[in-house]
Write a protein that holds these residues in place. Structure first.
Motif, PDB file in Angstrom:
ATOM      1  N   HIS A 135       0.183   8.956  10.899  1.00  0.00           N
ATOM      2  CA  HIS A 135      -1.037   8.142  10.846  1.00  0.00           C
ATOM      3  C   HIS A 135      -0.675   6.684  10.572  1.00  0.00           C
ATOM      4  O   HIS A 135      -0.946   6.151   9.493  1.00  0.00           O
ATOM      5  N   PRO A 136      -0.052   6.017  11.563  1.00  0.00           N
ATOM      6  CA  PRO A 136       0.404   4.641  11.344  1.00  0.00           C
ATOM      7  C   PRO A 136      -0.726   3.656  11.043  1.00  0.00           C
ATOM      8  O   PRO A 136      -0.512   2.660  10.346  1.00  0.00           O
ATOM      9  N   ARG A 137      -1.929   3.902  11.548  1.00  0.00           N
ATOM     10  CA  ARG A 137      -3.041   2.978  11.249  1.00  0.00           C
ATOM     11  C   ARG A 137      -3.412   3.039   9.773  1.00  0.00           C
ATOM     12  O   ARG A 137      -3.755   2.018   9.173  1.00  0.00           O
ATOM     13  N   ILE A 138      -3.342   4.217   9.163  1.00  0.00           N
ATOM     14  CA  ILE A 138      -3.632   4.335   7.733  1.00  0.00           C
ATOM     15  C   ILE A 138      -2.522   3.665   6.930  1.00  0.00           C
ATOM     16  O   ILE A 138      -2.785   2.943   5.967  1.00  0.00           O
ATOM     17  N   GLN A 139      -1.283   3.859   7.364  1.00  0.00           N
ATOM     18  CA  GLN A 139      -0.170   3.184   6.692  1.00  0.00           C
ATOM     19  C   GLN A 139      -0.349   1.669   6.775  1.00  0.00           C
ATOM     20  O   GLN A 139      -0.153   0.962   5.787  1.00  0.00           O
ATOM     21  N   ALA A 140      -0.744   1.163   7.928  1.00  0.00           N
ATOM     22  CA  ALA A 140      -0.954  -0.281   8.096  1.00  0.00           C
ATOM     23  C   ALA A 140      -2.080  -0.782   7.188  1.00  0.00           C
ATOM     24  O   ALA A 140      -2.001  -1.906   6.671  1.00  0.00           O
ATOM     25  N   LEU A 141      -3.098   0.039   6.981  1.00  0.00           N
ATOM     26  CA  LEU A 141      -4.190  -0.336   6.085  1.00  0.00           C
ATOM     27  C   LEU A 141      -3.661  -0.551   4.670  1.00  0.00           C
ATOM     28  O   LEU A 141      -3.965  -1.559   4.020  1.00  0.00           O
ATOM     29  N   TYR A 142      -2.839   0.375   4.184  1.00  0.00           N
ATOM     30  CA  TYR A 142      -2.256   0.219   2.860  1.00  0.00           C
ATOM     31  C   TYR A 142      -1.322  -0.992   2.803  1.00  0.00           C
ATOM     32  O   TYR A 142      -1.264  -1.696   1.804  1.00  0.00           O
ATOM     33  N   GLU A 143      -0.589  -1.238   3.879  1.00  0.00           N
ATOM     34  CA  GLU A 143       0.275  -2.421   3.926  1.00  0.00           C
ATOM     35  C   GLU A 143      -0.552  -3.699   3.810  1.00  0.00           C
ATOM     36  O   GLU A 143      -0.133  -4.648   3.144  1.00  0.00           O
ATOM     37  N   ASP A 144      -1.718  -3.717   4.423  1.00  0.00           N
ATOM     38  CA  ASP A 144      -2.609  -4.882   4.312  1.00  0.00           C
ATOM     39  C   ASP A 144      -3.015  -5.132   2.862  1.00  0.00           C
ATOM     40  O   ASP A 144      -3.308  -6.265   2.483  1.00  0.00           O
ATOM     41  N   TRP A 145      -3.048  -4.086   2.054  1.00  0.00           N
ATOM     42  CA  TRP A 145      -3.439  -4.213   0.647  1.00  0.00           C
ATOM     43  C   TRP A 145      -2.255  -4.526  -0.263  1.00  0.00           C
ATOM     44  O   TRP A 145      -2.424  -4.657  -1.465  1.00  0.00           O
ATOM     45  N   GLY A 146      -1.035  -4.576   0.304  1.00  0.00           N
ATOM     46  CA  GLY A 146       0.130  -4.926  -0.491  1.00  0.00           C
ATOM     47  C   GLY A 146       1.121  -3.809  -0.728  1.00  0.00           C
ATOM     48  O   GLY A 146       2.146  -4.018  -1.379  1.00  0.00           O
ATOM     49  N   PHE A 147       0.863  -2.611  -0.215  1.00  0.00           N
ATOM     50  CA  PHE A 147       1.824  -1.521  -0.349  1.00  0.00           C
ATOM     51  C   PHE A 147       2.930  -1.710   0.686  1.00  0.00           C
ATOM     52  O   PHE A 147       2.680  -2.178   1.793  1.00  0.00           O
ATOM     53  N   LYS A 148       4.152  -1.327   0.312  1.00  0.00           N
ATOM     54  CA  LYS A 148       5.300  -1.402   1.213  1.00  0.00           C
ATOM     55  C   LYS A 148       5.956  -0.030   1.298  1.00  0.00           C
ATOM     56  O   LYS A 148       6.149   0.629   0.289  1.00  0.00           O
ATOM     57  N   LYS A 149       6.322   0.360   2.515  1.00  0.00           N
ATOM     58  CA  LYS A 149       7.026   1.631   2.706  1.00  0.00           C
ATOM     59  C   LYS A 149       8.439   1.491   2.158  1.00  0.00           C
ATOM     60  O   LYS A 149       9.168   0.565   2.516  1.00  0.00           O
ATOM     61  N   VAL A 150       8.818   2.429   1.274  1.00  0.00           N
ATOM     62  CA  VAL A 150      10.154   2.393   0.684  1.00  0.00           C
ATOM     63  C   VAL A 150      10.982   3.627   1.049  1.00  0.00           C
ATOM     64  O   VAL A 150      12.155   3.692   0.708  1.00  0.00           O
TER      65      VAL A 150
END
Length: 172
Positions: A135-150
């Motif tokens: 679900h890359p769109r959901i991941q991108a939503l969290y990235e917009d809020w400041g979360f980073k994939k680690v």
């Protein structure tokens, strides 16, 4: 966005809100309710029993439109640290476990509203969550809020592979 009433709940409120959370999740999943996602009531009980559990539900009149919940990670057992080198010096982590919006209420900014309401007054330094990598769109939503994939992990043998995402709190 409809005029929503966002209400906060704690561990003591779980008996009152448990079925509401389960119903929202079922509506949000729709046809995608696979075997892993059918275990959701068990997860509600596990998370809801944790010290510091926090849940926010957006109400549109008598209809619960969506929810978000999580709980503080056990200090010294921040499982996400294995993905970050060097690990942040900050230690207090809030584990953001679930976000679900009823299908009829999607694309109205409610996910943002609920996430910010859940995380805005947290005393922890960091927030961590898992997002299905499919679900890359959901991941991108969290990235917009400041979360980073680690990193990525599969926490259970029958679960999807999840992106491990980390953010400093409060969110930007």
């Amino acid at each position: 966005m409809p005029d929503l009433d966002v209400r906060r709940y704690s561990r003591e409120d779980l008996p009152e809100i448990r079925q509401t959370i389960i119903d929202i999740h079922a509506d949000a999943q729709g046809e995608r309710l696979d075997e892993f996602r059918k275990k959701f009531p068990w997860f509600v009980d596990q998370w809801g029993s944790r010290e510091g559990y926090s849940c926010v539900i957006a109400w549109d009149g008598d209809t619960a439109a969506g929810f978000a919940y999580g709980a503080p990670a056990v200090e010294g057992r921040e499982w996400w640290r294995e993905y970050v080198d060097p690990a942040p010096e900050k230690t207090l982590t809030f584990a953001y476990s679930e976000l679900a919006i009823r299908q009829a209420y999607r694309k109205q900014g409610i996910a943002d509203l609920l996430s910010r309401a859940l995380l805005e007054e947290r005393p922890e330094d960091l927030g961590v969550l898992l997002v299905d990598v499919e679900h890359p769109r959901i991941q991108a939503l969290y990235e917009d809020w400041g979360f980073k994939k680690v990193g990525e992990q599969r926490p259970f043998p029958d679960s999807p592979v999840f992106a491990v995402m980390l953010a400093e709190l409060p969110l930007e």
